[in-house]
Design an enzyme around this catalytic site. Structure first.
Site, PDB file in Angstrom:
ATOM      1  N   CYS A 224      22.865 -66.680  26.471  1.00  0.00           N
ATOM      2  CA  CYS A 224      22.659 -65.573  25.533  1.00  0.00           C
ATOM      3  C   CYS A 224      23.798 -65.430  24.529  1.00  0.00           C
ATOM      4  O   CYS A 224      23.547 -65.025  23.386  1.00  0.00           O
ATOM      5  CB  CYS A 224      22.393 -64.293  26.299  1.00  0.00           C
ATOM      6  SG  CYS A 224      20.763 -64.368  27.104  1.00  0.00           S
TER       7      CYS A 224
ATOM      8  N   ASP B  55      24.895 -58.757  27.262  1.00  0.00           N
ATOM      9  CA  ASP B  55      24.324 -58.858  28.617  1.00  0.00           C
ATOM     10  C   ASP B  55      25.341 -58.741  29.763  1.00  0.00           C
ATOM     11  O   ASP B  55      25.263 -59.494  30.739  1.00  0.00           O
ATOM     12  CB  ASP B  55      23.535 -60.169  28.762  1.00  0.00           C
ATOM     13  CG  ASP B  55      22.326 -60.232  27.848  1.00  0.00           C
ATOM     14  OD1 ASP B  55      22.186 -59.367  26.969  1.00  0.00           O
ATOM     15  OD2 ASP B  55      21.522 -61.169  28.009  1.00  0.00           O
TER      16      ASP B  55
ATOM     17  N   LYS C 220      16.432 -56.504  24.968  1.00  0.00           N
ATOM     18  CA  LYS C 220      15.770 -57.728  24.503  1.00  0.00           C
ATOM     19  C   LYS C 220      14.990 -58.378  25.634  1.00  0.00           C
ATOM     20  O   LYS C 220      15.195 -58.058  26.802  1.00  0.00           O
ATOM     21  CB  LYS C 220      16.798 -58.707  23.944  1.00  0.00           C
ATOM     22  CG  LYS C 220      17.738 -59.257  24.992  1.00  0.00           C
ATOM     23  CD  LYS C 220      18.724 -60.236  24.383  1.00  0.00           C
ATOM     24  CE  LYS C 220      19.734 -60.722  25.385  1.00  0.00           C
ATOM     25  NZ  LYS C 220      19.159 -61.459  26.517  1.00  0.00           N
TER      26      LYS C 220
HETATM   27  C1  VGL Z   1      20.625 -64.984  30.364  1.00  0.00           C
HETATM   28  C2  VGL Z   1      19.555 -66.508  31.705  1.00  0.00           C
HETATM   29  C3  VGL Z   1      18.423 -65.742  31.734  1.00  0.00           C
HETATM   30  C4  VGL Z   1      21.872 -64.571  29.633  1.00  0.00           C
HETATM   31  C5  VGL Z   1      19.498 -64.198  30.369  1.00  0.00           C
HETATM   32  O1  VGL Z   1      22.055 -63.355  29.413  1.00  0.00           O
HETATM   33  O2  VGL Z   1      22.673 -65.460  29.281  1.00  0.00           O
HETATM   34  N1  VGL Z   1      20.647 -66.151  31.020  1.00  0.00           N
HETATM   35  N2  VGL Z   1      18.403 -64.585  31.058  1.00  0.00           N
END
Ligand code: VGL
Ligand code: ZN
Length: 195
Positions: free
Chosen positions: A141, A16, A102
């Protein structure tokens, strides 16, 4: 012999690293852009040695259940096809990297790159035994991805210089690191991996 030198059966998972999680983004991780330079180093090392590289991305529909507009905990972020969901220009993803989207279901959140993505199957199909994990955010994540990797029987190495935490509560990142270690993950940094 250096235990962290990439060998056959190793893969890199970049979690991410997307504009919305970087400074200026809608869900900016403090110091999140500091992961880019070390990740570029890891990605080149893995790709140059023909080890698989995966990059996960949060890829939400515009009405995702995790958004505050729907009573969720987060501001709108990483809406599929938006600039915020894109990888930053400075991220040098190898040509051969596999992108894993995802949390695409409007009614379900998915912090782990393994959740409903086929990532575990793809890793096994490529003979992967050990995953090196970097990216954002340590306490969401990255944590969930490492936990699932261990639960699916992979060894997991957390790349400590290439993760950063949201820290909604102070210390969340450190607690996440402790939790991953307690579950069997090891920690390494770039100098351990290239040595
Ligand atoms: C994430 C909060 C909401 C992450 C993703 O990638 O850690 N954190 N969505
Ligand atoms: Zn999200």
């Amino acid at each position: 012999m250096n235990e962290f030198a990439p060998r056959p059966g190793d893969a890199l998972i970049i979690v991410d690293v997307q504009n919305d999680f970087l400074p200026g983004g809608s869900l900016a991780v403090p110091d999140g852009d500091a992961v880019i330079a070390p990740i570029n180093g890891y990605a080149a090392l893995f790709a140059n040695n023909a080890h698989p590289v995966f990059a996960t991305r949060d890829w939400h529909p515009g009405d995702h259940c995790s958004f505050k507009s729907r009573g969720g905990p987060w501001p709108s972020h990483c809406v599929a096809e938006s600039r915020g969901a894109a990888f930053p220009a400075g991220l040098a993803l190898p040509q051969a990297a596999t992108v894993i989207s995802k949390a695409t279901d409007p009614e379900r959140d998915a912090y782990s790159g393994f959740q409903a993505t086929g990532l575990g199957r793809q890793l096994r199909a490529r003979g992967v035994k050990r995953v090196f994990v970097a990216g954002l955010a340590t306490d969401y994540c990255v944590l969930a991805t490492v936990k699932d990797a261990l639960a699916e029987g992979f060894e997991a190495v957390v790349l400590a210089d290439a993760v950063r935490a949201v820290n909604v509560a102070p210390g969340d990142g450190e607690r996440a690191i402790g939790e991953m270690r307690a579950l069997g993950a090891t920690l390494a940094q770039l100098k351990d991996v290239v040595a």
